[in-house]
Motif scaffolding. Structure first.
Motif, PDB file in Angstrom:
ATOM      1  N   GLU A  50      -3.522   5.725 -12.606  1.00 13.84           N
ATOM      2  CA  GLU A  50      -2.631   6.665 -11.935  1.00 13.84           C
ATOM      3  C   GLU A  50      -1.674   7.271 -12.962  1.00 13.84           C
ATOM      4  O   GLU A  50      -1.002   6.547 -13.697  1.00 13.84           O
ATOM      5  CB  GLU A  50      -1.809   5.955 -10.856  1.00 13.84           C
ATOM      6  N   CYS A  59       4.276   9.868  -5.502  1.00 16.53           N
ATOM      7  CA  CYS A  59       4.019   8.727  -6.386  1.00 16.53           C
ATOM      8  C   CYS A  59       4.729   7.485  -5.850  1.00 16.53           C
ATOM      9  O   CYS A  59       4.168   6.382  -5.844  1.00 16.53           O
ATOM     10  CB  CYS A  59       4.506   9.022  -7.808  1.00 16.53           C
ATOM     11  N   TRP A  66      -1.055   1.089  -4.406  1.00 15.22           N
ATOM     12  CA  TRP A  66      -1.654   0.954  -5.745  1.00 15.22           C
ATOM     13  C   TRP A  66      -1.565  -0.506  -6.208  1.00 15.22           C
ATOM     14  O   TRP A  66      -2.517  -1.059  -6.745  1.00 15.22           O
ATOM     15  CB  TRP A  66      -0.932   1.895  -6.718  1.00 15.22           C
ATOM     16  N   ILE A 102      -5.109  10.617 -10.213  1.00 19.44           N
ATOM     17  CA  ILE A 102      -5.846   9.375 -10.484  1.00 19.44           C
ATOM     18  C   ILE A 102      -7.145   9.716 -11.205  1.00 19.44           C
ATOM     19  O   ILE A 102      -7.904  10.586 -10.750  1.00 19.44           O
ATOM     20  CB  ILE A 102      -6.148   8.609  -9.177  1.00 19.44           C
ATOM     21  N   ARG A 119      -5.586   7.810  -0.430  1.00 14.28           N
ATOM     22  CA  ARG A 119      -4.508   7.234  -1.220  1.00 14.28           C
ATOM     23  C   ARG A 119      -3.981   5.926  -0.611  1.00 14.28           C
ATOM     24  O   ARG A 119      -2.890   5.481  -0.980  1.00 14.28           O
ATOM     25  CB  ARG A 119      -3.366   8.247  -1.338  1.00 14.28           C
TER      26      ARG A 119
END
Length: 443
Positions: A50, A59, A66, A102, A119
């Protein structure tokens, strides 16, 4: 005032909170220009990376998913993150224009793919596993990616030798600066397209140069994205950058072409500039001729007049001419020999030298058993013209008599002195009866 101070402190705390996306306790690997090549490019693992900016709301929203995906994929797929706002150079290398972006780094680490999935953590895991299956399938089919020089250097070439030397911050000074050899060093980046185009040319040139210079000129590479200390020392700003290093001298920028032929030609020029002239040897036995001529494309042989005809001064003047020409043509790496007239009659006969008188000169190719004779003067000008014609493929050649190298006799080396006439044998005539001798004549 207190409100202002508290507002500033709140802003600072928020900034710290925003920037602290990932910690060492997370399974997400924080990447930067110093560790990216080592962790990612040189790795055999699949990576999802990322590229984010701390101020980016999307983000911040992605961060927990993530981390969760990284934990689920631990030991299976590597999950990384790059602060592309702080490390702009790394972001620009991979064309990062928005956040978060990504990228998937699979079998070919130099061709990262754009991740197009969802995501959330489940979608990220599914996308990673799909990419992993594709990479495994490629390996089963015999395909493999390339990761540039660093990856290539972990293997070996056909003869098991590394002709392109991988240089690092740790070994650069010892290998290059402290060496008596001349070095051509390419500073590259794994993502650089021009570097990839240069790679096969550089490798091919390295092998040829190493062989032709007996290792006196070497070709090396520095991954400038990893070994930033040495790259910074020499002001590397673009890729590929090639520099020439000679002991005790400031590095020189390479200005030549990028084909293997251009690289080899420049390397040979550097070699001849730094190499001593080839030694001029007297033909004392068969080994001298064999060892000198078998290792050279041409052997230049001078047949000099007998020492009684020239004395030491005359002979040395001829030898000086040959030494000067050997230095002038040292780039050719020819062998240089001489013999005294009459000491190697079989050699003279096979070359047909006798008819031209002395001094004489021949250029012999023992691989093809061909030779050419100097027809001009035994002087700087005459020999230069003779050798220049041979260099460009002109000049009259003939085959050695019998198609073989003639027999070479072992002789004593010249002592550097004037020759001496052989002593005449003295006869004692005191006991000879001259009267009887006269009578015999009369009879």
């Amino acid at each position: 005032m207190k409100q202002l101070r508290s507002g500033v402190l709140l802003g600072c705390s928020l900034l710290v909170a925003v920037q602290a996306f990932y910690s060492p306790s997370d399974d997400v690997v924080e990447l930067n220009p110093s560790n990216f090549n080592r962790e990612v490019i040189q790795s055999d693992s699949l990576w999802l990376i990322e590229f984010y900016a701390p101020w980016c709301g999307h983000c911040q929203k992605l961060t927990p998913d993530w981390k969760k995906a990284a934990t689920a994929l631990k030991g299976i797929v590597k999950i990384g993150a790059v602060d592309a706002d702080q490390h702009k150079s790394l972001g620009s290398q991979y064309g990062i224009a928005g956040f978060p972006t990504i990228k998937i780094f699979g079998a070919n680490k130099n061709k990262a793919e754009q991740y197009q999935g969802g995501r959330n953590s489940q979608a990220i895991v599914d996308g990673a596993m799909n990419a992993l299956r594709a990479m495994v399938k490629e390996r089963l089919s015999g395909k493999s990616g390339s990761s540039g020089y660093s990856k290539q250097q972990s293997g070996s070439d056909s003869d098991g030798k590394k002709d392109v030397v991988e240089l690092t911050d740790d070994n650069f000074d010892n290998m290059v600066l402290d060496s008596d050899d001349v070095w051509l060093v390419e500073f590259f980046a794994p993502w650089c397209g021009h570097c990839k185009n240069l790679e096969p040319e550089w490798a091919a040139a390295a092998s040829a140069v190493k062989e032709q210079t007996k290792g006196k000129v070497r070709l090396g590479v520095v991954d400038a994205t990893v070994h930033q200390a040495v790259s910074s020392r020499y002001g590397i700003r673009g890729f590929p950058t090639i520099k020439i290093f000679r002991k005790g001298e400031e590095p020189e920028e390479y200005q030549g072409g990028r084909s293997r032929r251009d690289i080899i030609e420049r390397a040979m020029d550097l070699f001849s500039d730094n190499a001593p002239a080839p030694e001029l040897l007297e033909i004392l036995n068969e080994d001298v001729l064999k060892n000198t001529c078998e290792d050279s494309q041409l052997c230049i042989i001078g047949i000099l007049p007998h020492i009684l005809d020239t004395g030491a001064a005359g002979r040395n003047s001829y030898l000086d001419v040959m030494v000067k020409m050997a230095d002038k043509y040292k780039k050719k790496m020819w062998g240089w020999l001489w013999a005294e007239a009459g000491s190697q009659m079989a050699l003279e006969a096979s070359l047909g030298i006798g008819g031209f008188g002395y001094p004489a000169m021949a250029a012999i190719n023992t691989r093809k058993m061909k030779f050419a004779l100097l027809k001009g003067s035994f002087s700087d000008t005459g020999i230069h013209e003779f050798l220049r014609e041979l260099s460009v493929g002109r000049g009259s050649t003939a085959t050695l008599a019998g198609g073989v190298v003639p027999k070479i006799h072992s002789v004593e080396p010249w002592d550097g002195k004037d020759g001496q006439l052989p002593e005449e044998e003295e006869y004692d005539l005191s006991d000879v009866e001259l009267d009887d001798f006269d009578k015999k004549i009369e009879l």
